[in-house]
Structure formats: structure tokens, C-alpha cells
Design an enzyme around this catalytic site. Structure first.
Site, mmCIF file in Angstrom:
data_model
loop_
_atom_site.group_PDB
_atom_site.id
_atom_site.type_symbol
_atom_site.label_atom_id
_atom_site.label_comp_id
_atom_site.label_asym_id
_atom_site.label_seq_id
_atom_site.Cartn_x
_atom_site.Cartn_y
_atom_site.Cartn_z
ATOM 1 N N SER A 163 -11.142 -0.663 2.698
ATOM 2 C CA SER A 163 -10.403 -1.343 4.451
ATOM 3 C C SER A 163 -9.089 -0.330 5.093
ATOM 4 C CB SER A 163 -8.798 -2.567 3.867
ATOM 5 O OG SER A 163 -9.756 -3.218 3.827
ATOM 6 N N ARG B 231 1.041 -1.903 0.092
ATOM 7 C CA ARG B 231 -0.158 -0.120 0.338
ATOM 8 C C ARG B 231 1.092 1.708 -0.230
ATOM 9 N NH1 ARG B 231 -2.551 -3.573 -1.523
ATOM 10 N NH2 ARG B 231 -4.047 -4.348 -1.037
ATOM 11 N N GLU C 278 -4.292 2.419 6.447
ATOM 12 C CA GLU C 278 -4.229 2.409 5.353
ATOM 13 C C GLU C 278 -4.610 3.518 4.722
ATOM 14 O OE1 GLU C 278 -5.403 -0.802 3.332
ATOM 15 O OE2 GLU C 278 -6.144 0.205 1.712
#
Ligand code: FAD
Length: 319
Positions: free
Chosen positions: A241, A192, A312
Site C-alpha cells: 500500500s 504504521r 506509507e
């Protein structure tokens, strides 16, 4: 240069900005622009200004000008992985509109093809484009919202695949407006993250895609979208998420679920009962609610399992 927004709310730097950009900025400026409509979480106060540059030259002059007059800026894609502060964002939010959304087939070989895609292109449009032409590789991204630029910067992924698996290079602009194309081997993609210094802008990605059967690819994309419908609270506003999966056996969602936090709420923000790693906006959430819930989840998971969850989603504008 068209200017909209309440004149009395113009920031102190507006006059210097208008004077410095009058000679080149053809794209409009929106002053005091509420950001909740620009994010999938549907929260966020106003940006001092939003600017949509028309081309790279204009973008380069814009970032140079902003550096010279010391005004902060950031590039936002489709806002599907951000929480923006209720107080809003200082400075300029740069958005890529239709002028930065081209897809071009660059080279075709027997087994594969290289495609150039500009950052403002919607990821969904790229997936659809590739499937229609029988170009395989991006099926994992079916159902991931956002722009191609955002997906590159976040190294978006699903089903054990991520953007870097398809990329062969990325054209970037640095904070001084200099443009360069970097080969994948020169970059530092990670989970990520694309690993570039802060203030670097993704302008376009070069993807190597394999030849495949359009019908088979369409079926795979459909299956991925269907799995998302079952596993994710897609009918609610969220940023996807919320936490990165920590190293170890358990995912962030499994840890949050095991901590008994599904359904836990702060104000209008709630840990989704469908997927524990989704914080959802039930309709009235503020960024403050989301942050408070985030901290509560982090604290409980740390106390119960000794694991520090890291967001995230990008948290923008929080003091
Ligand atoms: C329902 C839902 C499901 C999701 N599923 C997934 C998933 O399966 N996998 C996954 O990885 N993500 C997922 N996400 C998160 C998100 O969709 C991805 O991270 C997406 O790639 C972000 O793209 P964006 O254009 O919306 O980026 P934004 O949210 O606009 O921006 C994200 C960050 O990138 C920066 N940025 C954006 N564009 C540029 C650019 N051109 N140059 C420099 N910086 C830039 C922004 O400043 C910000 O820091 C999901 C989100 C939602 C809401």
C-alpha cells in the site's frame, strides 16, 4: 575484512572507515552496491556501502564509528516498504543477515507463550514457526513480506490487527550504540509507526502469543494469503500500500479509485488496476517515475476530495 566493488568508486570517507573498523568489523563491506535488488519495488541506485554486522557488539561499534567520522547510515530490512532514489544512498546501509534472525521460546504458560525474535528474521518465517507450534496471534501477518524488524518499525498490520497488538517489548539500540529493552507501555506505537526517534534500531521483539490449534491457524493464514492474491497485484513489483489510509470513511485506495486513477502511469510506474493504493513497477520504472506518479495522485485526490494523502512507504535518498 573482505572488500568488494570497484576501488575507483570508493567514497571519500572509505579510508577513514576502513582504518576505524579494521579492528572489529568481521562482516563484509560491499562498496557501491546497487539497491534495486534489495527492494520489492526493484528501483534504486547504489548505496555507497552495505555492511552486515555479525553481532550487537559489532553493530554498536559500527554506529559509533559512523557517527565519529560523520557518515550517514540507515538500517534496511527486506526493502518491502521503501522507494530508494535513482541516485542511490549516501553512506552505509546496514543489513541484518542470518546472525540476527533467531526465534526463541522464552516462557510458556497454560494459555500463552512469550517469544523473542530478532529483527533480521523474515516475518513469514516467524508466522510459519508460530503456526507450527500452535501459537496464535500473528495470522494477520501471513502474506506481509519483510523482516520482523521492519514490521515492528512500520507497525505493520492487516485485517484490523497490527504488530503492537502482540508485542510486549522491543530491544532497541540508539544512535550511540546503547542497548535497552523497552516495554510496550513505554513506547508510542501508532498507525504504521513505532514512534521511536530517528536513528533508533530495532534489534528484537518480544511477542505474547496465545495457545491455539495449529491446523486452525494454518487454515486462517491460508485464507489471508488467498484474499491477498485476489485483492493485490502480487505478481508485480511494488512497495505494498503506497499511501496511509486517511482519517474518515474512505480508504486511500477507494479515494484513488473514485478519482479515476486506476491504470494511470508515469513512465514505468502505474496505479495498479487491481488495487488503486498499489503503485506498481511495470518493469522499467525509475524512482523518479514513482515519485512523479505519487505527486500526481496526491494532487488529483486533493483537488477532488480535499484530502492530502500521505505516503506509507519510506522514501529514501531523495534530495
Ligand atoms: C506485496 C506487499 C504487500 C504488503 N502488505 C502489507 C500489509 O498488509 N500491511 C503492512 O503493514 N505492510 C504491508 N506491506 C509493506 C511492508 O511489507 C511492511 O511494512 C514490512 O513490515 C516492512 O518490512 P521490511 O523489513 O521490508 O522493511 P523495509 O522496507 O526494509 O524498511 C521499512 C522502514 O523501516 C526501517 N527499518 C527496517 N528495519 C529496521 C530495523 N531493524 N531498525 C530500524 N529501522 C528499520 C527502514 O529504514 C525503513 O525506513 C506490503 C508490502 C508489499 C510489497
Amino acid at each position: 575484512m573482505p572488500v568488494s566493488g570497484a576501488a575507483r568508486r570508493l567514497p571519500p570517507w572509505a579510508a577513514a572507515f576502513q582504518e576505524a573498523t579494521a579492528g572489529f568489523l568481521r562482516g563484509g563491506v560491499r562498496w557501491h552496491a546497487p539497491m534495486d535488488g534489495y527492494t520489492t519495488f526493484k528501483v534504486g541506485g547504489p548505496a555507497e556501502a552495505i555492511v552486515l554486522p555479525r553481532d550487537r557488539h559489532e553493530l554498536a561499534l559500527l554506529v559509533q564509528t559512523l557517527a565519529a567520522i560523520k557518515v550517514p547510515w540507515l538500517v534496511l530490512g527486506r526493502g518491502s516498504n521503501v522507494v530508494i532514489a535513482d541516485e542511490g544512498l549516501p553512506g552505509v546501509v546496514i543489513l541484518f543477515g542470518r546472525d540476527f534472525a533467531k526465534i526463541e521460546l522464552l516462557a510458556e504458560e497454560a494459555e500463552s507463550a512469550v517469544v523473542r525474535v530478532e529483527a533480521g528474521c523474515a516475518l513469514a518465517r516467524l508466522v510459519g514457526w508460530a503456526v507450527k507450534r500452535g501459537l496464535a496471534g500473528l495470522e494477520f501477518a501471513a502474506g506481509i513480506p519483510g523482516s520482523v524488524g521492519g514490521a515492528i518499525v512500520m507497525n505493520a498490520g492487516a485485517w484490523k490487527k497490527e504488530m503492537k497488538d502482540l508485542l510486549v517489548g522491543v530491544t532497541v539500540m540508539d544512535g550511540q550504540g546503547a542497548i535497552m529493552t523497552r516495554r510496550l507501555e513505554e513506547m508510542h506505537f501508532a498507525y504504521r509507526s513505532w514512534g521511536e526517534p530517528r536513528g533508533t534500531i530495532a534489534l528484537e521483539g518480544f511477542f505474547r502469543l496465545q495457545k491455539g490449534d495449529p491446523l486452525a491457524l494454518k487454515t486462517i493464514c491460508g485464507e489471508h494469503r488467498q484474499r491477498r492474491k485476489v485483492l493485490q497485484p502480487q505478481h508485480m513489483a511494488s512497495g505494498g500500500s503506497f499511501f496511509k489510509n486517511p482519517a474518515g470513511q474512505k480508504t486511500a485506495g477507494q479515494l484513488i479509485d473514485a478519482a479515476g486513477l486506476k491504470g494511470r502511469a508515469v513512465g514505468g510506474a502505474m496505479v495498479s488496476p487491481v488495487h488503486a493504493n498499489f503503485i506498481v513497477n511495470t518493469g522499467t520504472a525509475t524512482a523518479r517515475d514513482i515519485m512523479e506518479l505519487m505527486r500526481m495522485v496526491q494532487q488529483v485526490v486533493l483537488e477532488k476530495f480535499g484530502i492530502a494523502l500521505e505516503p506509507e512507504v519510506k522514501i529514501l535518498g531523495m534530495k
